[in-house]
Design an enzyme around this catalytic site. Sequence first.
Site, short mmCIF file in Angstrom:
data_model
loop_
_atom_site.label_atom_id
_atom_site.label_comp_id
_atom_site.label_asym_id
_atom_site.label_seq_id
_atom_site.Cartn_x
_atom_site.Cartn_y
_atom_site.Cartn_z
N GLY A 37 -0.55 -5.75 -6.06
CA GLY A 37 -0.16 -4.36 -5.46
C GLY A 37 -0.81 -4.85 -3.91
N GLY A 39 -2.48 -2.48 -0.76
CA GLY A 39 -3.08 -1.39 -0.22
C GLY A 39 -2.98 -1.24 1.27
N LYS A 59 -8.40 -10.35 -4.25
CA LYS A 59 -8.08 -9.47 -3.56
C LYS A 59 -8.37 -9.89 -2.01
CE LYS A 59 -9.23 -4.77 -2.45
NZ LYS A 59 -10.25 -3.64 -2.74
N ASP A 152 -13.90 7.09 -4.33
CA ASP A 152 -12.46 6.86 -4.28
C ASP A 152 -12.16 6.84 -5.76
OD1 ASP A 152 -10.00 6.75 -3.26
OD2 ASP A 152 -9.85 4.33 -3.16
#
Length: 282
Positions: A37, A39, A59, A152
Site C-alpha cells: 500500500g 499512504g 515501510k 489514527d
Amino acid sequence: MNRLASKWRGMVEAWRDYPLQQGAVWDGRYRIERLLGMGSYGQAYVCLDLQSNEFVLLKRNKPSKGGVGIELLRRESAIMEQLKHPQIPRRIAYSKRRRDEALIMEYVEGYNLEFAIYEKKTAFTAEEALRMLMQLMEPLRYLHEQGYVHRDVRIPNVLLRGGALHLVDFGLACRIGEQLPPGLRDALGEGSGLARDSAAAVKRRMRGAHPSSDWFGLGHLFLFVMYSGYEPPEGAEEKSWMEELRLRPEIEHFVGKLLQDEAAWTTTEQCRQELSALLDRL
C-alpha cells in the site's frame, strides 16, 4: 504557466515515488515481494528477510515528502521500539539507504476492516461491533499506559487475522500531552489553518494528544462498521446517527460518551470496564 509547472512537479514527484520493484533487495537483506500500500508519507512492502527466511513489512519514506516523511518514519520507529503487545506489530529494525530510510516490522497477514466492509461487503451487528471495540481496548489500554496515543484509530488501521484484531500504523502516534513541532503540525494539516468543515472537526478530535482522541476514534470506527449494513429509505432526509441507526439506548449512550468532546473517563481501563459491563448485559 502555473498549471504547466504544477503538472511538471506532479510528474517529478510520481517518478521519485515510483515503487520499489519486485525482486529488488533492500540493504542486502530484504527482498521486495510486493507493494502492500501507499499512504501520504510512506510506502509499505511485503518482503522476505533473506537471513531469517520470514516475511516482514518494510515501510519506506516517500521520497517526494522530503524531511517530513523521514521525520514521521523515525518517530514511528522510536515509538514502536518501546511497544511489545501481541496486537501491535513488532518493530524489527530501522535501515538507511542513501536518501531513503525504512522501518522493518512484523508482517501481520490478513486484511483490514476497510477491506472487509467495502470489498467483502461484510455487515456486522451492534454487538459484534462492540466486541471489536472490546478487542481494540487491549492494545489501546497498553499503549496509553506506556504514555502514547495512536491518533489514527480508523478502519484501514485495524487488521483482521484469524478472528483477532491488530492495531497498525503508528505513523501519527505521539506522547500523551506532546505538542508537535509547528512545521510538522502544518505539514500534517494540524495547524491553526485547519478548515472548519465536519471532516476537519473529526480530524481535529482524532489528532489530539490525549487518550480521549483514541476513544473518539473507537466511536467513529463503530459508526463506520454499523453504517456498512445500513440502507436508508429511498428519498429519506439525512438524519443523525442516533435517529438512523436506532441502537439500543444503552449502546447509544456508550457510543455517545466515546464521541463527546469532554473526556468521559480518566483512563482507558475505566472505558474498557464500562464496555465489558455493557456487553455482559446484552
